[in-house]
Design a protein around this motif. Structure first.
Motif, PDB file in Angstrom:
ATOM      1  N   LYS A 474       0.860  -1.190   0.000  1.00  0.00           N
ATOM      2  CA  LYS A 474       0.000   0.000   0.000  1.00  0.00           C
ATOM      3  C   LYS A 474       0.893   1.236   0.000  1.00  0.00           C
ATOM      4  CE  LYS A 474      -4.315   1.474   2.194  1.00  0.00           C
ATOM      5  NZ  LYS A 474      -5.234   1.241   3.321  1.00  0.00           N
ATOM      6  N   ASN A 475       1.507   1.500  -1.158  1.00  0.00           N
ATOM      7  CA  ASN A 475       2.523   2.543  -1.261  1.00  0.00           C
ATOM      8  C   ASN A 475       2.017   3.841  -1.859  1.00  0.00           C
ATOM      9  OD1 ASN A 475       2.157   1.672  -3.862  1.00  0.00           O
ATOM     10  ND2 ASN A 475       4.217   0.787  -4.095  1.00  0.00           N
ATOM     11  N   ARG A 476       0.720   3.975  -2.059  1.00  0.00           N
ATOM     12  CA  ARG A 476       0.167   5.203  -2.608  1.00  0.00           C
ATOM     13  C   ARG A 476      -0.947   5.716  -1.691  1.00  0.00           C
ATOM     14  NH1 ARG A 476       2.932   7.666  -6.505  1.00  0.00           N
ATOM     15  NH2 ARG A 476       1.005   8.487  -7.420  1.00  0.00           N
ATOM     16  N   ARG A 477      -0.963   7.012  -1.480  1.00  0.00           N
ATOM     17  CA  ARG A 477      -2.042   7.604  -0.707  1.00  0.00           C
ATOM     18  C   ARG A 477      -3.286   7.754  -1.574  1.00  0.00           C
ATOM     19  NH1 ARG A 477       2.582  10.271   1.334  1.00  0.00           N
ATOM     20  NH2 ARG A 477       2.827   9.847   3.573  1.00  0.00           N
ATOM     21  N   PRO A 478      -4.478   7.784  -0.960  1.00  0.00           N
ATOM     22  CA  PRO A 478      -5.706   7.916  -1.748  1.00  0.00           C
ATOM     23  C   PRO A 478      -5.701   9.180  -2.601  1.00  0.00           C
ATOM     24  CG  PRO A 478      -6.210   7.291   0.515  1.00  0.00           C
ATOM     25  CD  PRO A 478      -4.749   7.617   0.482  1.00  0.00           C
ATOM     26  N   LEU A 479      -5.935   9.026  -3.901  1.00  0.00           N
ATOM     27  CA  LEU A 479      -5.864  10.161  -4.806  1.00  0.00           C
ATOM     28  C   LEU A 479      -6.996  11.155  -4.591  1.00  0.00           C
ATOM     29  CD1 LEU A 479      -4.789   8.394  -8.141  1.00  0.00           C
ATOM     30  CD2 LEU A 479      -3.368   9.663  -6.524  1.00  0.00           C
ATOM     31  N   PHE A 480      -8.146  10.683  -4.077  1.00  0.00           N
ATOM     32  CA  PHE A 480      -9.267  11.600  -3.921  1.00  0.00           C
ATOM     33  C   PHE A 480      -8.995  12.667  -2.859  1.00  0.00           C
ATOM     34  CE2 PHE A 480     -10.138   8.783  -0.415  1.00  0.00           C
ATOM     35  CZ  PHE A 480     -10.829   9.546   0.503  1.00  0.00           C
ATOM     36  N   LEU A 481      -7.974  12.426  -1.994  1.00  0.00           N
ATOM     37  CA  LEU A 481      -7.598  13.410  -0.994  1.00  0.00           C
ATOM     38  C   LEU A 481      -6.670  14.489  -1.551  1.00  0.00           C
ATOM     39  CD1 LEU A 481      -6.965  11.047   2.059  1.00  0.00           C
ATOM     40  CD2 LEU A 481      -8.917  12.562   1.717  1.00  0.00           C
ATOM     41  N   ASN A 482      -6.194  14.282  -2.798  1.00  0.00           N
ATOM     42  CA  ASN A 482      -5.277  15.221  -3.432  1.00  0.00           C
ATOM     43  C   ASN A 482      -4.073  15.522  -2.536  1.00  0.00           C
ATOM     44  OD1 ASN A 482      -4.330  16.915  -5.471  1.00  0.00           O
ATOM     45  ND2 ASN A 482      -5.377  18.725  -4.639  1.00  0.00           N
ATOM     46  N   PRO A 483      -3.355  14.478  -2.070  1.00  0.00           N
ATOM     47  CA  PRO A 483      -2.241  14.715  -1.144  1.00  0.00           C
ATOM     48  C   PRO A 483      -1.066  15.388  -1.845  1.00  0.00           C
ATOM     49  CG  PRO A 483      -2.295  12.420  -1.809  1.00  0.00           C
ATOM     50  CD  PRO A 483      -3.516  13.057  -2.408  1.00  0.00           C
ATOM     51  N   GLN A 484      -0.344  16.206  -1.115  1.00  0.00           N
ATOM     52  CA  GLN A 484       0.849  16.851  -1.681  1.00  0.00           C
ATOM     53  C   GLN A 484       1.964  15.847  -1.929  1.00  0.00           C
ATOM     54  OE1 GLN A 484       1.950  20.704   0.180  1.00  0.00           O
ATOM     55  NE2 GLN A 484       0.238  20.335   1.576  1.00  0.00           N
ATOM     56  N   ASP A 485       2.000  14.792  -1.122  1.00  0.00           N
ATOM     57  CA  ASP A 485       3.000  13.733  -1.274  1.00  0.00           C
ATOM     58  C   ASP A 485       2.257  12.416  -1.510  1.00  0.00           C
ATOM     59  OD1 ASP A 485       5.175  12.102  -1.270  1.00  0.00           O
ATOM     60  OD2 ASP A 485       5.552  12.226   0.891  1.00  0.00           O
ATOM     61  N   PRO A 486       1.910  12.094  -2.771  1.00  0.00           N
ATOM     62  CA  PRO A 486       1.090  10.902  -3.025  1.00  0.00           C
ATOM     63  C   PRO A 486       1.807   9.587  -2.792  1.00  0.00           C
ATOM     64  CG  PRO A 486       1.774  11.918  -5.078  1.00  0.00           C
ATOM     65  CD  PRO A 486       2.218  12.842  -3.998  1.00  0.00           C
ATOM     66  N   ASP A 487       3.145   9.584  -2.791  1.00  0.00           N
ATOM     67  CA  ASP A 487       3.921   8.347  -2.651  1.00  0.00           C
ATOM     68  C   ASP A 487       4.261   8.119  -1.195  1.00  0.00           C
ATOM     69  OD1 ASP A 487       5.459   6.138  -2.966  1.00  0.00           O
ATOM     70  OD2 ASP A 487       7.020   7.088  -4.180  1.00  0.00           O
ATOM     71  N   ARG A 488       3.903   6.958  -0.685  1.00  0.00           N
ATOM     72  CA  ARG A 488       4.192   6.636   0.709  1.00  0.00           C
ATOM     73  C   ARG A 488       5.568   6.014   0.854  1.00  0.00           C
ATOM     74  NH1 ARG A 488      -1.123   4.831   3.951  1.00  0.00           N
ATOM     75  NH2 ARG A 488       0.286   5.508   5.569  1.00  0.00           N
TER      76      ARG A 488
END
Length: 488
Positions: A474-488
């Motif tokens: 699970k190395n990606r943050r949820p895209l619907f949150l529009n995170p500034q850092d999408p890569d975990r």
């Protein structure tokens, strides 16, 4: 907030007028727990205002002993600087020149010191609140995991959160909501991850809340945030577990921590967020995936199984070959739809009775419930055996729903589908489900589609919802949150 509270009241040049204003505004002579101490240290008159029960007596006693040793020349030539930097050795201390602001802070717990000849109020944040020990939340128990949970004190809750999120960009922004209650609210997010536009939007919504108080704390704020007052579905998620809150912070969510409530609000939240539980991540991935699947089956069974059973009972020709046993052997004296409605109301009455029943009488209530919806009710003809069976399945699915708010909303949907099916048959059942899906698809939580990623469809997040993904993958943050850092 009202104009009176926002209006600034600059300090008078006269010490007596400042003390008189604070004393009158706080109602010192009308409330026994508001204390005014008239003191004299270093040749100057001083007045200490505090709330009995909020102040740390030992800290204030120590400060008073230190002040009692001062001579007039000790605080010259700059009394304010000498007191703040030398002779009042305390961590949380500040100065304000607004008497109204000082009043509001005193009511929140800090103590105020007015010194003759100084045109500032010295605020000493030596406060303590009545608080219970952190304990495992009743609604979010796990077999293996942490046993601490949020409490009703804001500072305790922020400390429990920061203990698990030691990120240097974790932000805890303070504000107050309520013209009269001035309830403390903390906006919590990780600055390098969260969408700052969403943070600013949330701040703007909080600033626009115009009410005199928050008697129900987080529930009152939710009604202002959601906007759709008659919508039964929760648009925010509640948690009393610090580990659950921390995991959502790392994804990019924004938390609201309200003083006086042990529940932390997670924003935004989709429909599927309310069906997840910490237990799934406290077990191996395959076991967690199995538990999630079972939970989904139970939740959807609680919504659809009763109206579907009723449909097959009154239309046995719809049953496929081999399932003819479904349906009551005897219709009974009470129509099936009436049996379901009576039983639904009965279960809700028992649930409310359980809330109001002391623990010592819980066993007696259980016996009454077993008699009311059990063998005797079947024998007298109120219910059929099959109705009791399927009602029990639906009730178990309701209680298996992790979110209490979601379980109540699903219960209303179940009753709605029962009524539609009883009135219009197959067409009513299908139309009711379609309307339910369209209703959820049109909903939004802070401009996020409530049914995402089912509608609009997104494959990878949809897969992650129904299958508990191993954390290393699970190395990606949820895209619907529009995170500034999408890569975990």
């Amino acid at each position: 907030m009202s104009e009176e509270i926002n209006k600034e009241k600059v300090m008078y040049t006269s010490y007596d007028k400042n003390v008189e204003y604070l004393s009158k505004r706080l109602g010192v002579d009308k409330s026994f727990d508001i204390i005014q101490l008239d003191l004299e240290y270093a040749g100057r008159r001083m007045a200490l205002f505090l709330i009995d029960g909020f102040a740390k007596d030992d800290i204030l006693h120590l400060l008073m002993k230190l002040l009692a040793k001062l001579e007039p020349e000790d605080i010259e030539p700059d009394p304010l600087a000498k007191l703040l930097k030398t002779y009042i050795p305390y961590v949380e201390i500040e100065q304000v020149d607004d008497l109204n602001l000082a009043t509001n802070q005193i009511l929140a717990g800090p103590s105020a010191l007015i010194v003759e000849g100084i045109n500032k109020v010295i605020m000493i944040d030596a406060r303590t609140y009545p608080a219970r020990t952190p304990a495992e939340p009743d609604l979010e128990r796990v077999v293996r995991g942490s046993r601490d949970g949020y409490v009703e004190t804001l500072v305790f809750n922020t400390a429990l959160t920061r203990r698990r999120v030691r990120d240097r960009t974790l932000r805890m922004e303070y504000t107050q909501v309520g013209r009269r209650s001035l309830t403390d609210v903390c906006i919590c997010y990780i600055e390098d991850i969260a969408d700052m536009e969403r943070v600013e939007h949330l701040k703007g919504v909080l600033d626009k809340i115009d009410t005199d108080g928050l008697p129900m704390a987080e529930k009152t704020i939710e009604e202002f945030l959601s906007g759709r007052y008659w919508n039964p579905y929760p648009t925010v998620r509640y948690t009393e577990r610090p580990d659950t809150a921390a995991s959502h912070l790392y994804e990019g969510h924004v938390l609201l921590i309200i003083d006086g409530s042990p529940s932390v609000m997670i924003t935004p939240a989709t429909y599927w967020h309310h069906l997840q539980h910490a237990e799934e991540y406290r077990q191996k991935p395959l076991v967690g995936a199995y538990l999630r699947l079972i939970r989904f089956i139970a939740v959807f069974a609680s919504i659809f199984i009763l109206p579907l059973y009723y449909l097959f009972s009154v239309n046995p020709e719809l049953l496929p070959s081999g399932l003819e046993f479904i349906g009551p052997n005897q219709m009974g004296v009470v129509p099936i739809i009436a049996q379901f409605i009576i039983a639904e109301i009965g279960i809700d009455v028992l649930r409310m009775a359980a809330i109001h029943t002391p623990s010592s009488l819980a066993t007696a209530l259980g016996l009454v419930a077993a008699i009311l919806i059990g063998q005797i009710s079947v024998e007298v003809g109120w219910f059929s055996n099959e109705v009791v069976l399927y009602l029990a399945v639906a009730a178990i699915g309701t209680y298996a729903t992790p979110s209490y708010e979601m379980s109540l909303a699903n219960r209303l949907v179940r009753i709605f589908l029962l009524i539609c099916t009883s009135l219009f048959g197959v067409m009513g059942y299908v139309t009711g489900i379609t309307l339910w899906i369209l209703y959820l698809a049109r909903m939004q939580s802070f401009h996020i589609p409530y049914f995402w990623p089912f509608l609009p469809f997104s494959y990878r997040p949809f897969r992650d919802i129904f299958v508990r993904t191993p954390i290393p993958l699970k190395n990606r943050r949820p895209l619907f949150l529009n995170p500034q850092d999408p890569d975990r």
